[in-house]
Design a protein around this motif. Sequence first.
Motif, PDB file in Angstrom:
ATOM      1  N   GLY A  67       0.814  -1.211   0.000  1.00 39.75           N
ATOM      2  CA  GLY A  67       0.000   0.000   0.000  1.00 39.75           C
ATOM      3  C   GLY A  67       0.842   1.253   0.000  1.00 39.75           C
ATOM      4  O   GLY A  67       1.913   1.299   0.613  1.00 39.75           O
ATOM      5  N   ALA A  68       0.380   2.265  -0.739  1.00 33.10           N
ATOM      6  CA  ALA A  68       1.030   3.590  -0.790  1.00 33.10           C
ATOM      7  C   ALA A  68       2.499   3.497  -1.164  1.00 33.10           C
ATOM      8  O   ALA A  68       3.349   4.178  -0.599  1.00 33.10           O
ATOM      9  CB  ALA A  68       0.868   4.311   0.538  1.00 33.10           C
ATOM     10  N   GLY A  69       2.791   2.641  -2.150  1.00 31.55           N
ATOM     11  CA  GLY A  69       4.169   2.540  -2.627  1.00 31.55           C
ATOM     12  C   GLY A  69       5.153   2.021  -1.598  1.00 31.55           C
ATOM     13  O   GLY A  69       6.343   2.312  -1.668  1.00 31.55           O
ATOM     14  N   GLY A  70       4.662   1.246  -0.651  1.00 32.55           N
ATOM     15  CA  GLY A  70       5.534   0.683   0.381  1.00 32.55           C
ATOM     16  C   GLY A  70       5.463   1.396   1.710  1.00 32.55           C
ATOM     17  O   GLY A  70       6.037   0.934   2.700  1.00 32.55           O
ATOM     18  N   LEU A  71       4.727   2.508   1.781  1.00 34.35           N
ATOM     19  CA  LEU A  71       4.698   3.288   3.017  1.00 34.35           C
ATOM     20  C   LEU A  71       3.816   2.668   4.096  1.00 34.35           C
ATOM     21  O   LEU A  71       4.058   2.874   5.285  1.00 34.35           O
ATOM     22  CB  LEU A  71       4.240   4.714   2.731  1.00 34.35           C
ATOM     23  N   VAL A  72       2.792   1.900   3.705  1.00 35.16           N
ATOM     24  CA  VAL A  72       1.919   1.283   4.709  1.00 35.16           C
ATOM     25  C   VAL A  72       2.728   0.319   5.583  1.00 35.16           C
ATOM     26  O   VAL A  72       2.696   0.392   6.820  1.00 35.16           O
ATOM     27  CB  VAL A  72       0.732   0.559   4.040  1.00 35.16           C
ATOM     28  N   GLY A  73       3.454  -0.576   4.955  1.00 41.56           N
ATOM     29  CA  GLY A  73       4.259  -1.526   5.713  1.00 41.56           C
ATOM     30  C   GLY A  73       5.406  -0.864   6.447  1.00 41.56           C
ATOM     31  O   GLY A  73       5.755  -1.263   7.567  1.00 41.56           O
ATOM     32  N   THR A  74       5.987   0.155   5.830  1.00 43.97           N
ATOM     33  CA  THR A  74       7.089   0.867   6.478  1.00 43.97           C
ATOM     34  C   THR A  74       6.620   1.533   7.765  1.00 43.97           C
ATOM     35  O   THR A  74       7.288   1.449   8.804  1.00 43.97           O
ATOM     36  CB  THR A  74       7.678   1.913   5.516  1.00 43.97           C
ATOM     37  N   ARG A  75       5.466   2.182   7.706  1.00 44.94           N
ATOM     38  CA  ARG A  75       4.937   2.838   8.909  1.00 44.94           C
ATOM     39  C   ARG A  75       4.604   1.816   9.996  1.00 44.94           C
ATOM     40  O   ARG A  75       4.734   2.104  11.193  1.00 44.94           O
ATOM     41  CB  ARG A  75       3.700   3.655   8.549  1.00 44.94           C
TER      42      ARG A  75
END
Length: 320
Positions: A67-75
Amino acid sequence: MPRRLILAVGLVWPGLVVAQEQSWPQRAITLVVPFAPGGPVDNTARLLAEGLRRQLGQPVVVENRPGAGGLVGTRQVVQARPDGHTLLLGSPGPLTIAPAASPDAPDPLRALAPIALIAESPQLLVVPSSSPAATLDAFLALARARPGELNLGSAGIGTTPHLAMELLGRIAGVRFEHVPYRGTGAALPDVMVGKIDAIFGDISAVLPLVEAGQLRALAVTGRERSALAPSILSAAELGYPQLLVRNWQALMAPAGTPEPVLRRAATAVAAALEDTTVRAALARQGSTPGRGGPDQLAAFLREERATWEPVVRAIGLVLQ
């Protein structure tokens, strides 16, 4: 503080550090992949998970949170408890491109703690086999003769292939027309038939088409040739050392994770990457195993940031 107390603290502290390092992990580790299953980051994560399981003696569970270009998992990892039991396998999108293009993206060197670079692979610049440009210099000469007319496809706005195109334009002083697709796979048929003049793509994705004669490779984007395609010249050999474009995967932890845990994790990664099965699997993906630990990864991320921040600013890229 009394001298004897200072001495006592000095004796106890190393023991606490060793104990903390040796006691981790105490349960299963969650390895968050901020992309869907089946892609290059996910493939590397599953290789790494098995290697770490053997080294650490605890399960390593891959959890896909796209999700969101990888930002969902990063957050998710940024907000996790910093005890080493939730880790992130990050990549250029969420760790270098998004922080430069989105005010809401976490700063990886503040919100996360580097552990180790896992793998990196170059891109190939390819053109249709029918293209009049047989070399990189000939392609750039064609671009200069037809400013803004050559179409370069990409895997989407803000992706590594898109920014590679913008970087090449800045280096060579030429302008291309960007044609974004929903992934490299969607663009390749148009490149093969000449509807698109060129594209940057992961070496593992485009090399089979080069070997089949359906595309022509002009350069490997890096300082050295790829072991997967040793006959294709590197950008540095061709006089463009600044065209350093690579896909990579890096293991990160939440900021505040104890240094002994980061150190043990980096040691486990190094041992896992020495496994011949892991190295062979990475080689089939066109990837080179990473080297070094937290300090080396931090320096690597700063180098990547120095490459991409000016490009992002110059094109006014904003990711939501």
